[in-house]
Enzyme design. Sequence first.
Site, PDB file in Angstrom:
ATOM      1  N   ARG A 136      -2.146   6.143   9.914  1.00  0.00           N
ATOM      2  CA  ARG A 136      -2.261   5.664   8.530  1.00  0.00           C
ATOM      3  C   ARG A 136      -2.283   6.838   7.557  1.00  0.00           C
ATOM      4  NH1 ARG A 136      -4.399   0.303   8.356  1.00  0.00           N
ATOM      5  NH2 ARG A 136      -3.570  -0.807  10.158  1.00  0.00           N
ATOM      6  N   ARG A 194       0.848  -1.198   0.000  1.00  0.00           N
ATOM      7  CA  ARG A 194       0.000   0.000   0.000  1.00  0.00           C
ATOM      8  C   ARG A 194       0.883   1.247   0.000  1.00  0.00           C
ATOM      9  NH1 ARG A 194      -3.597  -0.442   4.780  1.00  0.00           N
ATOM     10  NH2 ARG A 194      -4.786  -1.863   3.452  1.00  0.00           N
ATOM     11  N   LYS A 201      -4.034   1.139  14.970  1.00  0.00           N
ATOM     12  CA  LYS A 201      -3.983   2.117  13.880  1.00  0.00           C
ATOM     13  C   LYS A 201      -4.741   3.390  14.252  1.00  0.00           C
ATOM     14  CE  LYS A 201      -7.839  -0.285  11.650  1.00  0.00           C
ATOM     15  NZ  LYS A 201      -8.232  -1.110  10.499  1.00  0.00           N
ATOM     16  N   CYS A 247     -14.663  -3.339  -0.557  1.00  0.00           N
ATOM     17  CA  CYS A 247     -13.271  -3.643  -0.234  1.00  0.00           C
ATOM     18  C   CYS A 247     -12.779  -4.774  -1.148  1.00  0.00           C
ATOM     19  CB  CYS A 247     -13.134  -4.041   1.228  1.00  0.00           C
ATOM     20  SG  CYS A 247     -13.890  -5.634   1.615  1.00  0.00           S
ATOM     21  N   LYS A 298      -6.392   6.935  12.270  1.00  0.00           N
ATOM     22  CA  LYS A 298      -6.728   7.486  10.963  1.00  0.00           C
ATOM     23  C   LYS A 298      -7.086   8.963  11.072  1.00  0.00           C
ATOM     24  CE  LYS A 298      -8.271   3.026   9.154  1.00  0.00           C
ATOM     25  NZ  LYS A 298      -9.374   2.259   8.526  1.00  0.00           N
ATOM     26  N   CYS A 327      -7.400 -11.063   0.671  1.00  0.00           N
ATOM     27  CA  CYS A 327      -7.429 -10.626   2.067  1.00  0.00           C
ATOM     28  C   CYS A 327      -7.614 -11.815   3.001  1.00  0.00           C
ATOM     29  CB  CYS A 327      -8.550  -9.619   2.288  1.00  0.00           C
ATOM     30  SG  CYS A 327      -8.668  -9.052   4.000  1.00  0.00           S
ATOM     31  N   CYS A 353     -15.847  -8.714   5.519  1.00  0.00           N
ATOM     32  CA  CYS A 353     -15.774  -9.115   6.922  1.00  0.00           C
ATOM     33  C   CYS A 353     -16.301  -7.961   7.767  1.00  0.00           C
ATOM     34  CB  CYS A 353     -14.342  -9.480   7.309  1.00  0.00           C
ATOM     35  SG  CYS A 353     -13.255  -8.060   7.557  1.00  0.00           S
ATOM     36  N   CYS A 409     -13.779  -2.001   6.076  1.00  0.00           N
ATOM     37  CA  CYS A 409     -12.878  -1.118   5.342  1.00  0.00           C
ATOM     38  C   CYS A 409     -13.610  -0.246   4.323  1.00  0.00           C
ATOM     39  CB  CYS A 409     -11.801  -1.941   4.634  1.00  0.00           C
ATOM     40  SG  CYS A 409     -10.644  -2.750   5.759  1.00  0.00           S
TER      41      CYS A 409
END
Length: 571
Positions: A156, A87, A220, A436, A222, A442, A481, A485
Amino acid sequence: MESKINRENDLSQPLDRLGPDERMKAESNYLRGTIVDGLSDRITGAIPNENDVKLLKFHGIYQQDDRDIREERRRQKLEPAYQFMIRVRLPGGICTPEQWLQLDSLARAHGGSSLRITTRQTFQFHWMLKDNIRPVLQGLHEVLLDTIAACGDDSRGVMCTVDPEVSPLHAEVSEMAKMVSDHVIPKTRGYHEIWYGDECLTRPGSEEEPFYGTTYLPRKFKIGFALPPSNDIDVYAQDLGYIAIGDQHGLAGFNVAIGGGMGRTDNKPETYPRLADVIGFVPASKLMACTDAVMSLQRDFGNRKDRQRARFKYTIDDKGLDWVKAEIEHRMDMSFEPARAFSFHSNGDSIGWTKSEDGAHHLTLFIENGRLSGDLLDALRDIASIHKGHFRLTPNQNLIISGVRQEDRDAIETVLGEFGVSPSGLSGIRRNSIACVALPTCGLAMAESERYLPGLISKIETILSDFDLSDEPITIRMSGCPNGCSRPYISEIGLTGRAPGKYNLYLGGGFHGQRLSRMFRENINEETILEILRDLFGRYARERQENERFGDFCIRAEIVQEVKEGRFFND
């Protein structure tokens, strides 16, 4: 960033009382671990050390495998078909033509001739083999791109509203987003040593991370910048959201929103999505001080014992919003001013051509689920060869060819026509769809997402047509899931995978990202999804009020009860 503040918190506890990931980070020698050894291991296509696999995320890299053939390889007694996702760090989603051409070249050489535009305005390479990671990162470095902190327990990629007309205010906010991104990334030299072959210049025992320390953040973090009236970045889904406020002189400052986040775990009611709270206003000159104060609070008080409760949203709910606000004010040595007035009118993209006051043209292309491959990738390579402006990636996984000169517009349209790429003819629901990546790459995916949603939307479009709703903009988002995302818990229709072919259905989210949705049905298949939507769209067509959005209708008609706070999401 400011030095660490030593207060009563998890950081003061012995490492053996914290979670295993905290010990792993502390003992990693500032994210180096034994990654170099894993890269040289010729016996396996994987990075064999489990801790190194976790550390790779801080470098913007996920180890994955091709799940479509996992079972077949197991039967053949072969290891999984390991590959890696990389990424890119791309603050605000702004990319030059030179960078685009390099990304294209690297994707064709090492990434299965495809790229993904993500929901956080950057690129992902997939299908990357271990031997190709270092050449790809070095190739990115040649055009001033990197992957530092694109993943991991740190800040991120920083998002920023994409203004198709590139206003002066947007330019100022966009530059600040890049400054914040450069400010908050880890400072370890380990990245340069591992991927660029730089000499290790750090003295043993020296402090490489004056802000993060050896254990970085609990999870994380954001950050995003929104520029009203557009909420395309879904500012209420950010750990730290800045809402730009202008005045007659330009950028006055930012309303500050804290504590958003989408991730949750099925059957774990103590985990939930949460919308950020607007706690006040700060002048533009105090942007960095505010960022440091918020992030240092989460660094010091975030949960380091239970990773499922380690996000900033849980710190706020555990400590209390008033306490958190006061602590932020203490750390930045100033009080928040009252929040300034603002309003959001959209969070989608205007597909097609627009023209700004400076005479430049801007073309927004619909890129379904952000997938760039085949003719589309070829067309954009040819456009990058003649384009003199920028490319701008949107939070809706679309692409703006920005700053097109009048004399280049015809040439760009010719290229698009040659490859059959058209920005028109899209239904309202398809224009507002996000998915996603999910399967087959994934490791967390429980069900399909980007490969499945386009076909499902085609069937939903048939139903909408029956009720004369084809042009009605309705947000629909799918994740493979519960981690969310694609930000499904703030869309009007949200679908999250539970098992192959089975999804949870959520309804009632705000069209502008201002309200959480609520689960309507659990673990249902496509046939049931379509039956439910047919019934609801019929009611919507008959009973809606003037200009009423579908999500608002679901609340007013009591199809679902409004979620007032994230902690009540699972009620």
